[in-house]
Design a protein around this motif. Structure first.
Motif, PDB file in Angstrom:
ATOM      1  N   GLY A   1       0.800  -1.219   0.000  1.00  0.00           N
ATOM      2  CA  GLY A   1       0.000   0.000   0.000  1.00  0.00           C
ATOM      3  C   GLY A   1       0.831   1.266   0.000  1.00  0.00           C
ATOM      4  O   GLY A   1       0.357   2.330   0.405  1.00  0.00           O
TER       5      GLY A   1
ATOM      6  N   GLN B   1       1.634   3.179  -2.267  1.00  0.00           N
ATOM      7  CA  GLN B   1       1.217   4.220  -3.205  1.00  0.00           C
ATOM      8  C   GLN B   1       0.435   5.346  -2.524  1.00  0.00           C
ATOM      9  O   GLN B   1       0.346   6.451  -3.058  1.00  0.00           O
ATOM     10  N   HIS B   2      -0.130   5.093  -1.356  1.00  0.00           N
ATOM     11  CA  HIS B   2      -0.839   6.171  -0.678  1.00  0.00           C
ATOM     12  C   HIS B   2      -0.514   6.244   0.814  1.00  0.00           C
ATOM     13  O   HIS B   2      -1.279   6.790   1.590  1.00  0.00           O
TER      14      HIS B   2
ATOM     15  N   ASP C   1      -8.490   3.041   2.164  1.00  0.00           N
ATOM     16  CA  ASP C   1      -9.541   3.650   1.365  1.00  0.00           C
ATOM     17  C   ASP C   1     -10.343   2.560   0.669  1.00  0.00           C
ATOM     18  O   ASP C   1     -10.226   1.382   1.022  1.00  0.00           O
ATOM     19  N   HIS C   2     -11.168   2.924  -0.312  1.00  0.00           N
ATOM     20  CA  HIS C   2     -12.026   1.956  -0.981  1.00  0.00           C
ATOM     21  C   HIS C   2     -11.225   0.901  -1.736  1.00  0.00           C
ATOM     22  O   HIS C   2     -11.728  -0.193  -2.012  1.00  0.00           O
ATOM     23  N   ILE C   3      -9.972   1.224  -2.086  1.00  0.00           N
ATOM     24  CA  ILE C   3      -9.175   0.328  -2.929  1.00  0.00           C
ATOM     25  C   ILE C   3      -8.339  -0.650  -2.113  1.00  0.00           C
ATOM     26  O   ILE C   3      -8.338  -1.854  -2.359  1.00  0.00           O
ATOM     27  N   THR C   4      -7.627  -0.147  -1.121  1.00  0.00           N
ATOM     28  CA  THR C   4      -6.713  -1.007  -0.381  1.00  0.00           C
ATOM     29  C   THR C   4      -6.348  -0.383   0.953  1.00  0.00           C
ATOM     30  O   THR C   4      -6.622   0.794   1.209  1.00  0.00           O
TER      31      THR C   4
ATOM     32  N   SER D   1      -2.853  -0.623   3.907  1.00  0.00           N
ATOM     33  CA  SER D   1      -1.405  -0.479   3.797  1.00  0.00           C
ATOM     34  C   SER D   1      -0.732  -1.075   5.018  1.00  0.00           C
ATOM     35  O   SER D   1      -1.364  -1.283   6.060  1.00  0.00           O
TER      36      SER D   1
ATOM     37  N   TRP E   1      -6.476  -2.315   7.478  1.00  0.00           N
ATOM     38  CA  TRP E   1      -7.261  -2.910   6.400  1.00  0.00           C
ATOM     39  C   TRP E   1      -8.690  -3.119   6.850  1.00  0.00           C
ATOM     40  O   TRP E   1      -9.017  -3.004   8.028  1.00  0.00           O
ATOM     41  N   ASN E   2      -9.540  -3.427   5.917  1.00  0.00           N
ATOM     42  CA  ASN E   2     -10.968  -3.591   6.187  1.00  0.00           C
ATOM     43  C   ASN E   2     -11.251  -4.954   6.796  1.00  0.00           C
ATOM     44  O   ASN E   2     -11.060  -5.982   6.159  1.00  0.00           O
TER      45      ASN E   2
ATOM     46  N   TRP F   1     -17.913   4.532   4.689  1.00  0.00           N
ATOM     47  CA  TRP F   1     -16.961   4.927   3.667  1.00  0.00           C
ATOM     48  C   TRP F   1     -17.052   6.410   3.315  1.00  0.00           C
ATOM     49  O   TRP F   1     -16.168   6.933   2.621  1.00  0.00           O
TER      50      TRP F   1
ATOM     51  N   PRO G   1     -10.679   8.789   3.171  1.00  0.00           N
ATOM     52  CA  PRO G   1      -9.780   7.725   3.602  1.00  0.00           C
ATOM     53  C   PRO G   1      -9.515   7.787   5.108  1.00  0.00           C
ATOM     54  O   PRO G   1      -9.535   8.862   5.703  1.00  0.00           O
TER      55      PRO G   1
END
Length: 243
Positions: free
Chosen positions: A34, A36-37, A52-55, A57, A140-141, A156, A160
Protein backbone atom coordinates in the motif's frame (compact mmCIF):
# COMPACT_ATOMS: atom_id res chain seq x y z
CA UNK A 1 -21.31 0.87 19.14
CA UNK A 2 -22.66 3.98 17.43
CA UNK A 3 -20.75 5.61 14.60
CA UNK A 4 -17.73 3.33 14.90
CA UNK A 5 -15.55 3.05 11.81
CA UNK A 6 -15.17 -0.70 11.53
CA UNK A 7 -11.69 -1.46 10.39
CA UNK A 8 -8.70 -3.12 11.95
CA UNK A 9 -5.16 -1.85 12.20
CA UNK A 10 -3.11 -4.96 12.81
CA UNK A 11 0.14 -4.43 14.53
CA UNK A 12 2.00 -7.72 14.42
CA UNK A 13 4.65 -7.81 17.08
CA UNK A 14 7.02 -10.40 15.83
CA UNK A 15 10.19 -9.13 17.62
CA UNK A 16 12.21 -6.32 19.18
CA UNK A 17 16.00 -4.70 19.53
CA UNK A 18 18.81 -4.38 22.11
CA UNK A 19 19.10 -1.10 23.93
CA UNK A 20 17.05 2.04 23.50
CA UNK A 21 16.70 2.51 19.73
CA UNK A 22 16.29 5.61 17.61
CA UNK A 23 12.56 6.35 17.56
CA UNK A 24 12.76 7.60 13.95
CA UNK A 25 10.38 5.31 12.04
CA UNK A 26 12.06 5.87 8.66
CA UNK A 27 15.36 4.54 10.02
CA UNK A 28 13.75 1.48 11.56
CA UNK A 29 10.84 0.46 9.32
CA UNK A 30 9.88 0.14 5.65
CA UNK A 31 6.56 0.14 3.81
CA UNK A 32 5.47 -3.41 3.09
CA UNK A 33 2.34 -2.84 0.97
CA UNK A 34 0.00 0.00 0.00
CA UNK A 35 2.99 2.33 -0.43
CA UNK A 36 1.22 4.22 -3.20
CA UNK A 37 -0.84 6.17 -0.68
CA UNK A 38 1.12 5.82 2.56
CA UNK A 39 4.54 7.02 3.57
CA UNK A 40 6.86 8.82 5.96
CA UNK A 41 6.44 12.41 7.11
CA UNK A 42 9.11 15.10 7.33
CA UNK A 43 12.40 13.72 8.65
CA UNK A 44 10.85 10.31 9.17
CA UNK A 45 9.72 10.62 12.78
CA UNK A 46 6.16 9.73 11.73
CA UNK A 47 4.57 7.37 9.20
CA UNK A 48 1.04 7.27 7.80
CA UNK A 49 -0.97 4.18 6.93
CA UNK A 50 -4.09 4.67 4.84
CA UNK A 51 -7.25 2.64 4.23
CA UNK A 52 -9.54 3.65 1.37
CA UNK A 53 -12.03 1.96 -0.98
CA UNK A 54 -9.17 0.33 -2.93
CA UNK A 55 -6.71 -1.01 -0.38
CA UNK A 56 -5.11 -0.69 3.03
CA UNK A 57 -1.41 -0.48 3.80
CA UNK A 58 1.29 -1.99 5.99
CA UNK A 59 4.73 -1.34 7.43
CA UNK A 60 7.41 -3.63 8.91
CA UNK A 61 10.63 -3.34 10.89
CA UNK A 62 13.93 -3.65 9.05
CA UNK A 63 15.45 -5.71 11.86
CA UNK A 64 14.54 -9.02 13.50
CA UNK A 65 14.60 -9.44 17.28
CA UNK A 66 14.22 -11.92 20.13
CA UNK A 67 12.76 -10.78 23.49
CA UNK A 68 12.43 -7.30 24.96
CA UNK A 69 9.87 -4.53 24.56
CA UNK A 70 8.37 -2.35 21.85
CA UNK A 71 6.35 0.84 22.00
CA UNK A 72 4.55 2.88 19.35
CA UNK A 73 2.09 5.75 19.46
CA UNK A 74 -0.86 5.91 17.10
CA UNK A 75 -2.13 9.41 16.42
CA UNK A 76 -5.69 9.94 15.18
CA UNK A 77 -6.01 13.44 13.68
CA UNK A 78 -9.57 14.69 13.49
CA UNK A 79 -11.94 11.90 12.50
CA UNK A 80 -9.33 9.77 10.75
CA UNK A 81 -8.83 6.07 11.26
CA UNK A 82 -11.89 5.64 13.42
CA UNK A 83 -12.87 7.26 16.70
CA UNK A 84 -13.32 5.38 18.89
CA UNK A 85 -10.93 2.80 17.52
CA UNK A 86 -10.37 -0.79 18.59
CA UNK A 87 -7.40 -2.30 20.43
CA UNK A 88 -7.78 -6.01 19.74
CA UNK A 89 -11.41 -6.22 20.84
CA UNK A 90 -11.23 -3.22 23.14
CA UNK A 91 -11.60 0.58 23.01
CA UNK A 92 -8.41 2.27 24.18
CA UNK A 93 -6.08 5.33 24.01
CA UNK A 94 -3.20 5.30 21.50
CA UNK A 95 0.08 4.45 23.31
CA UNK A 96 0.63 0.72 22.96
CA UNK A 97 3.55 -1.44 24.05
CA UNK A 98 4.55 -5.09 24.23
CA UNK A 99 6.94 -6.96 26.51
CA UNK A 100 8.13 -10.38 25.40
CA UNK A 101 10.34 -12.97 27.08
CA UNK A 102 10.51 -16.74 27.42
CA UNK A 103 7.53 -16.76 29.79
CA UNK A 104 4.89 -14.67 28.01
CA UNK A 105 3.83 -11.74 25.86
CA UNK A 106 2.28 -8.82 27.76
CA UNK A 107 0.36 -6.10 25.88
CA UNK A 108 -0.07 -2.66 27.45
CA UNK A 109 -2.01 0.47 26.56
CA UNK A 110 -0.86 3.61 28.38
CA UNK A 111 1.13 1.32 30.73
CA UNK A 112 -1.98 -0.69 31.68
CA UNK A 113 -1.74 -4.42 30.84
CA UNK A 114 -4.68 -5.58 28.73
CA UNK A 115 -3.70 -9.00 27.38
CA UNK A 116 -1.31 -11.87 28.21
CA UNK A 117 -0.23 -14.76 25.97
CA UNK A 118 1.70 -17.30 28.04
CA UNK A 119 4.22 -19.93 27.06
CA UNK A 120 2.29 -23.23 26.82
CA UNK A 121 5.02 -25.25 25.12
CA UNK A 122 4.61 -27.91 27.79
CA UNK A 123 1.08 -28.45 26.46
CA UNK A 124 2.24 -28.68 22.87
CA UNK A 125 1.23 -25.13 21.92
CA UNK A 126 3.93 -23.32 19.89
CA UNK A 127 5.61 -20.31 21.48
CA UNK A 128 8.35 -18.15 19.88
CA UNK A 129 11.10 -18.51 22.48
CA UNK A 130 13.83 -19.27 19.93
CA UNK A 131 12.42 -17.62 16.82
CA UNK A 132 13.48 -14.26 15.43
CA UNK A 133 10.56 -12.00 14.59
CA UNK A 134 9.78 -8.54 13.24
CA UNK A 135 7.34 -5.72 14.00
CA UNK A 136 4.44 -5.29 11.57
CA UNK A 137 1.68 -2.71 11.48
CA UNK A 138 -1.15 -2.60 8.94
CA UNK A 139 -4.58 -1.11 8.40
CA UNK A 140 -7.26 -2.91 6.40
CA UNK A 141 -10.97 -3.59 6.19
CA UNK A 142 -12.09 -6.22 8.69
CA UNK A 143 -15.71 -5.16 9.16
CA UNK A 144 -16.97 -8.63 8.23
CA UNK A 145 -15.79 -10.11 11.54
CA UNK A 146 -13.66 -7.87 13.81
CA UNK A 147 -16.25 -5.38 15.02
CA UNK A 148 -18.79 -7.16 17.17
CA UNK A 149 -18.91 -10.03 14.70
CA UNK A 150 -19.34 -7.67 11.75
CA UNK A 151 -22.28 -5.71 13.17
CA UNK A 152 -20.48 -2.36 12.81
CA UNK A 153 -19.68 -1.54 9.19
CA UNK A 154 -17.26 0.98 7.73
CA UNK A 155 -18.75 4.37 6.97
CA UNK A 156 -16.96 4.93 3.67
CA UNK A 157 -18.15 8.53 3.55
CA UNK A 158 -15.44 9.16 6.18
CA UNK A 159 -12.67 7.62 4.01
CA UNK A 160 -9.78 7.72 3.60
CA UNK A 161 -8.92 6.54 7.11
CA UNK A 162 -5.44 7.63 8.16
CA UNK A 163 -3.41 6.17 11.01
CA UNK A 164 -0.32 8.18 11.94
CA UNK A 165 2.40 6.23 13.72
CA UNK A 166 5.04 7.83 15.92
CA UNK A 167 7.72 6.98 18.47
CA UNK A 168 8.77 3.56 17.33
CA UNK A 169 10.85 2.61 20.37
CA UNK A 170 12.12 -0.95 20.70
CA UNK A 171 14.27 -1.94 23.68
CA UNK A 172 15.11 -5.51 22.90
CA UNK A 173 17.61 -8.09 21.73
CA UNK A 174 18.73 -7.86 18.12
CA UNK A 175 18.76 -11.24 16.40
CA UNK A 176 22.00 -12.18 14.60
CA UNK A 177 21.45 -15.87 13.96
CA UNK A 178 21.14 -18.97 16.23
CA UNK A 179 23.86 -17.71 18.58
CA UNK A 180 21.43 -14.97 19.62
CA UNK A 181 19.05 -17.45 21.27
CA UNK A 182 21.40 -18.04 24.21
CA UNK A 183 22.55 -14.42 24.32
CA UNK A 184 19.02 -12.99 24.34
CA UNK A 185 17.78 -15.54 26.89
CA UNK A 186 20.63 -15.14 29.37
CA UNK A 187 19.75 -13.79 32.81
CA UNK A 188 22.14 -10.83 32.65
CA UNK A 189 21.65 -7.23 33.86
CA UNK A 190 21.44 -6.07 30.26
CA UNK A 191 18.62 -8.50 29.49
CA UNK A 192 16.14 -6.76 31.79
CA UNK A 193 13.23 -8.76 30.29
CA UNK A 194 14.65 -11.94 31.88
CA UNK A 195 14.64 -10.57 35.43
CA UNK A 196 12.26 -12.06 38.03
CA UNK A 197 10.28 -8.79 38.06
CA UNK A 198 9.34 -9.37 34.41
CA UNK A 199 8.19 -12.97 34.70
CA UNK A 200 4.64 -12.09 35.69
CA UNK A 201 2.36 -9.15 36.37
CA UNK A 202 2.46 -7.59 39.80
CA UNK A 203 -0.70 -7.74 41.91
CA UNK A 204 -1.38 -4.08 41.08
CA UNK A 205 -0.93 -4.70 37.36
CA UNK A 206 -3.20 -7.74 37.51
CA UNK A 207 -5.95 -5.72 39.21
CA UNK A 208 -5.62 -2.97 36.58
CA UNK A 209 -5.87 -5.50 33.76
CA UNK A 210 -8.91 -7.20 35.28
CA UNK A 211 -10.64 -3.87 35.85
CA UNK A 212 -9.90 -2.59 32.34
CA UNK A 213 -11.03 -5.80 30.67
CA UNK A 214 -14.23 -5.92 32.71
CA UNK A 215 -15.10 -2.34 31.77
CA UNK A 216 -14.13 -2.29 28.10
CA UNK A 217 -13.87 -5.76 26.63
CA UNK A 218 -16.23 -6.41 23.72
CA UNK A 219 -17.51 -9.96 23.57
CA UNK A 220 -15.00 -11.24 21.05
CA UNK A 221 -12.78 -12.55 23.82
CA UNK A 222 -13.61 -16.20 23.33
CA UNK A 223 -12.89 -16.03 19.62
CA UNK A 224 -9.47 -14.45 20.11
CA UNK A 225 -8.54 -16.87 22.89
CA UNK A 226 -9.20 -19.71 20.51
CA UNK A 227 -7.08 -18.06 17.83
CA UNK A 228 -4.23 -17.40 20.25
CA UNK A 229 -4.12 -20.93 21.67
CA UNK A 230 -4.92 -22.96 18.58
CA UNK A 231 -3.61 -21.14 15.53
CA UNK A 232 0.01 -22.29 15.68
CA UNK A 233 1.01 -21.03 12.26
CA UNK A 234 0.02 -17.41 12.83
CA UNK A 235 2.02 -17.20 16.05
CA UNK A 236 5.17 -17.16 13.93
CA UNK A 237 4.25 -13.86 12.33
CA UNK A 238 1.43 -12.22 14.24
CA UNK A 239 0.87 -11.30 17.82
CA UNK A 240 -1.55 -8.43 18.33
CA UNK A 241 -4.38 -6.49 16.74
CA UNK A 242 -4.31 -2.74 17.15
CA UNK A 243 -6.48 -0.07 15.58
Amino acid sequence: MANIHAFCLLVFFVSLLSGLVDANIFNSMLLQWGAQHSGFIGTGDDATLVLDHITGSGIESKKSFLFGSFEMQKLVPGNSAGTPYMEHDTVFPPMTSLTWNGKAFWWYVDSIPIRVFRNYLRDGIPYPNKQAMRVYSSIWNADSWATRGGQDKIDWTKAPFVARLRRFTPRACKYNGPVSVRRCSAATPGNWWSSPANRKLSSVQQRKMDSTRNKHMIRLLQKFQIIQRADAGRMSEAAVLIS
